[in-house]
Write an enzyme that holds these catalytic residues in place. Structure first.
Site, PDB file in Angstrom:
ATOM      1  N   GLU A 183       0.880  -1.125   0.046  1.00 24.22           N
ATOM      2  CA  GLU A 183       0.153   0.101   0.212  1.00 24.22           C
ATOM      3  C   GLU A 183       0.834   1.180  -0.120  1.00 24.22           C
ATOM      4  O   GLU A 183       1.975   1.057   0.617  1.00 24.22           O
ATOM      5  CB  GLU A 183      -0.994  -0.137   1.098  1.00 24.22           C
ATOM      6  N   GLU A 188      -2.938  11.238   3.039  1.00 26.41           N
ATOM      7  CA  GLU A 188      -3.933  11.171   4.224  1.00 26.41           C
ATOM      8  C   GLU A 188      -4.022  12.458   4.759  1.00 26.41           C
ATOM      9  O   GLU A 188      -2.855  13.242   5.112  1.00 26.41           O
ATOM     10  CB  GLU A 188      -3.508  10.184   4.983  1.00 26.41           C
TER      11      GLU A 188
END
Length: 302
Positions: A183, A188
């Site tokens: 990932e 974010e």
């Protein structure tokens, strides 16, 4: 006269001694006595490597009409609350993802709007009646990118409990699962922290509370910024507005587990609500909350 002859003799003796000394020095040098050596100048530095040239492979500029749905030749919806099997999307999130244009649509101005809203009808979620609706889209099965560059220009929303993300997952997640698929979290944001974003790397042996995470700031997250990742067989590099703020090398990763990034990945955009990252919202006054995506572009090294 005698004193003059004597002084001449002295001068001749001195000259002979000086000549003999010079001859002795020359013989000593020839016999291997150390000599002063002037070092050669260092070689010039090598030329810098040529700049990387990127070729655009895929993009979505979100140029549809106001209220238009996403281009389903490029994207697919992830809907629901993650159940069964991954309720709360593995993070105790509180949103229910939909394909409704009230939650995700093009705005007619060249952007995609993803909007989280308070639920006004009754939808069951894993924790009871759902509290929020939002949206999540991916390119899984539509487009994947091998090591290259992925970027998006995004304007975020502020508010404690919001969790917008722009990220990648390995195509083989269906066969090997997470985190073995790998990932790459390009961006974010904790909605309670509108002056910073973060990037991270997850994989086998370095997932969840990964050692490979880095915050970037100060910035105004409610303004547009370009978030990007570049990666190859040796490193992963994260950028905000062209500034490289974090690099993770293959050597770094090997101290924790296998490097799993020499494979294709797909792109994900979503606006989560609640969960472990920033906690559940303490007020509904932040809703509706909208993030705007100006474009997503994928490149390969030329």
């Amino acid at each position: 006269m005698r004193s003059s002859r004597a002084s001449g003799v002295v001068r001749r003796v001195f000259k002979r001694k000086r000549a003999l000394a010079l001859v002795g020095a020359a013989l000593a040098c020839a016999a291997g006595a150390p000599a002063i050596v002037v070092p050669a100048p260092p070689p010039p530095p090598p030329p810098p490597p040529p700049p990387i040239t990127w070729t655009l492979l895929w993009s979505d500029e979100f140029s549809g009409a106001a209220g238009a749905a996403i281009d389903t030749t490029k994207w697919r919806y992830d809907t629901g609350d993650g159940c069964p099997g991954n309720c709360g999307w593995g993070n105790s999130e509180r949103e229910f993802y939909t394909s409704d244009t009230a939650n995700i649509a093009q705005n007619g101005l060249g952007q995609l709007a993803i909007t989280a809203r308070v639920v006004v009808d009754t939808i069951p979620c894993y924790y009871g009646s759902c509290l929020y609706k939002s949206a999540k889209i991916t390119t899984r099965g539509k487009m994947s990118v091998s090591p290259g560059r992925v970027e998006a220009r995004i304007k975020l929303a502020a508010g404690q409990g919001l969790w917008p993300a722009f990220w990648l997952l390995g195509n083989n997640i269906g066969s090997v699962g997470w985190p073995t698929c790998g990932e790459l979290d390009i961006m974010e944001n904790k909605g309670s922290q509108p002056t910073s974003t973060s990037s991270a790397v997850h994989g086998p042996g370095y997932s969840g509370n990964t050692p490979f995470a880095h915050s970037y700031g100060p910035i105004v997250t409610t303004d547009y910024h370009i978030y990007a990742v570049e990666w190859d067989t040796q490193s992963i590099r994260y950028f905000v507005d062209g500034n490289q703020h974090y690099i993770v090398s293959r050597t770094n990763v090997s101290q924790y587990g296998n490097w799993v990034f020499d494979q294709p990945f797909f792109v994900i955009l979503n606006l989560a609500v609640g969960g472990h990252f920033d906690g559940d919202p303490q007020s509904n006054a932040i809703f509706p909350a909208t993030i705007l995506v100006d474009y997503v572009r994928v490149y390969q090294k030329h």
